[in-house]
Design a protein around this motif. Sequence first.
Motif, PDB file in Angstrom:
ATOM      1  N   LYS A  27      -2.658   9.449   4.210  1.00 52.95           N
ATOM      2  CA  LYS A  27      -2.462  10.863   3.863  1.00 52.95           C
ATOM      3  C   LYS A  27      -3.656  11.431   3.105  1.00 52.95           C
ATOM      4  O   LYS A  27      -4.094  12.547   3.376  1.00 52.95           O
ATOM      5  CB  LYS A  27      -1.197  11.024   3.020  1.00 52.95           C
ATOM      6  N   TYR A  28      -4.182  10.696   2.134  1.00 53.61           N
ATOM      7  CA  TYR A  28      -5.228  11.194   1.243  1.00 53.61           C
ATOM      8  C   TYR A  28      -6.630  10.742   1.647  1.00 53.61           C
ATOM      9  O   TYR A  28      -7.473  10.470   0.797  1.00 53.61           O
ATOM     10  CB  TYR A  28      -4.935  10.784  -0.203  1.00 53.61           C
ATOM     11  N   LEU A  29      -6.897  10.670   2.927  1.00 54.51           N
ATOM     12  CA  LEU A  29      -8.230  10.384   3.465  1.00 54.51           C
ATOM     13  C   LEU A  29      -8.823   9.085   2.925  1.00 54.51           C
ATOM     14  O   LEU A  29     -10.000   9.007   2.586  1.00 54.51           O
ATOM     15  CB  LEU A  29      -9.189  11.553   3.198  1.00 54.51           C
ATOM     16  N   GLY A  30      -8.001   8.056   2.817  1.00 54.98           N
ATOM     17  CA  GLY A  30      -8.477   6.738   2.410  1.00 54.98           C
ATOM     18  C   GLY A  30      -8.400   6.473   0.923  1.00 54.98           C
ATOM     19  O   GLY A  30      -8.756   5.391   0.471  1.00 54.98           O
ATOM     20  N   SER A  31      -7.962   7.436   0.136  1.00 51.80           N
ATOM     21  CA  SER A  31      -7.886   7.253  -1.314  1.00 51.80           C
ATOM     22  C   SER A  31      -6.431   7.092  -1.749  1.00 51.80           C
ATOM     23  O   SER A  31      -5.503   7.365  -0.994  1.00 51.80           O
ATOM     24  CB  SER A  31      -8.504   8.451  -2.017  1.00 51.80           C
ATOM     25  N   LEU A  32      -6.260   6.684  -2.977  1.00 50.72           N
ATOM     26  CA  LEU A  32      -4.928   6.549  -3.551  1.00 50.72           C
ATOM     27  C   LEU A  32      -4.577   7.782  -4.378  1.00 50.72           C
ATOM     28  O   LEU A  32      -5.453   8.419  -4.967  1.00 50.72           O
ATOM     29  CB  LEU A  32      -4.868   5.302  -4.444  1.00 50.72           C
ATOM     30  N   ARG A  33      -3.315   8.118  -4.453  1.00 51.81           N
ATOM     31  CA  ARG A  33      -2.835   9.308  -5.160  1.00 51.81           C
ATOM     32  C   ARG A  33      -3.210   9.275  -6.638  1.00 51.81           C
ATOM     33  O   ARG A  33      -3.532  10.298  -7.239  1.00 51.81           O
ATOM     34  CB  ARG A  33      -1.314   9.418  -4.978  1.00 51.81           C
ATOM     35  N   GLU A  34      -3.220   8.116  -7.239  1.00 49.65           N
ATOM     36  CA  GLU A  34      -3.494   8.003  -8.673  1.00 49.65           C
ATOM     37  C   GLU A  34      -4.940   8.330  -9.040  1.00 49.65           C
ATOM     38  O   GLU A  34      -5.250   8.562 -10.196  1.00 49.65           O
ATOM     39  CB  GLU A  34      -3.148   6.595  -9.156  1.00 49.65           C
ATOM     40  N   ARG A  35      -5.834   8.388  -8.061  1.00 49.08           N
ATOM     41  CA  ARG A  35      -7.253   8.666  -8.317  1.00 49.08           C
ATOM     42  C   ARG A  35      -7.628  10.131  -8.070  1.00 49.08           C
ATOM     43  O   ARG A  35      -8.771  10.502  -8.254  1.00 49.08           O
ATOM     44  CB  ARG A  35      -8.120   7.796  -7.409  1.00 49.08           C
TER      45      ARG A  35
END
Length: 148
Positions: A27-35
Amino acid sequence: MSPNNVQDYLNKGMYGSNQTNPDERRKYLGSLRERIYLTMTIEQVLSNNYIGALKKEIQLHPDNTLLLNGSIDMEYLSPYIQLSNSLKCPFRMISDDNSEKSPIGLVYVAPAAVNVDVVDVSEKYPEPEPDQEKKAPKKKSFFKRFFS
């Protein structure tokens, strides 16, 4: 080597290493929500209404990375790239199968966890309502000017 280790080694070779939170990364283009500091949907990126909000966010939290969805036409991404270059903020174009399916068009992300509660740009920076005072006063009709 035990049979479990051999099977793990073979699986890693065939399918790649295991990822944490694969749905979140898609969902976030390869990143984690917490970052994440800020996200924009594809529609918000296309509208160019939130460039000022992105500029504020980059100035508040410098030295982070801007991730851009590579499935969006460059005509719409160029203002964000120019902003990123002017503020000396690195950016990356993400063009994989997940980016084509993702509703997210732009992500401003840190290298480590920051745990920001609100990351959607429309919630974090709501568009100002047009003031009634700023609108031009209505002109009187031709007849009202002469007969009132």
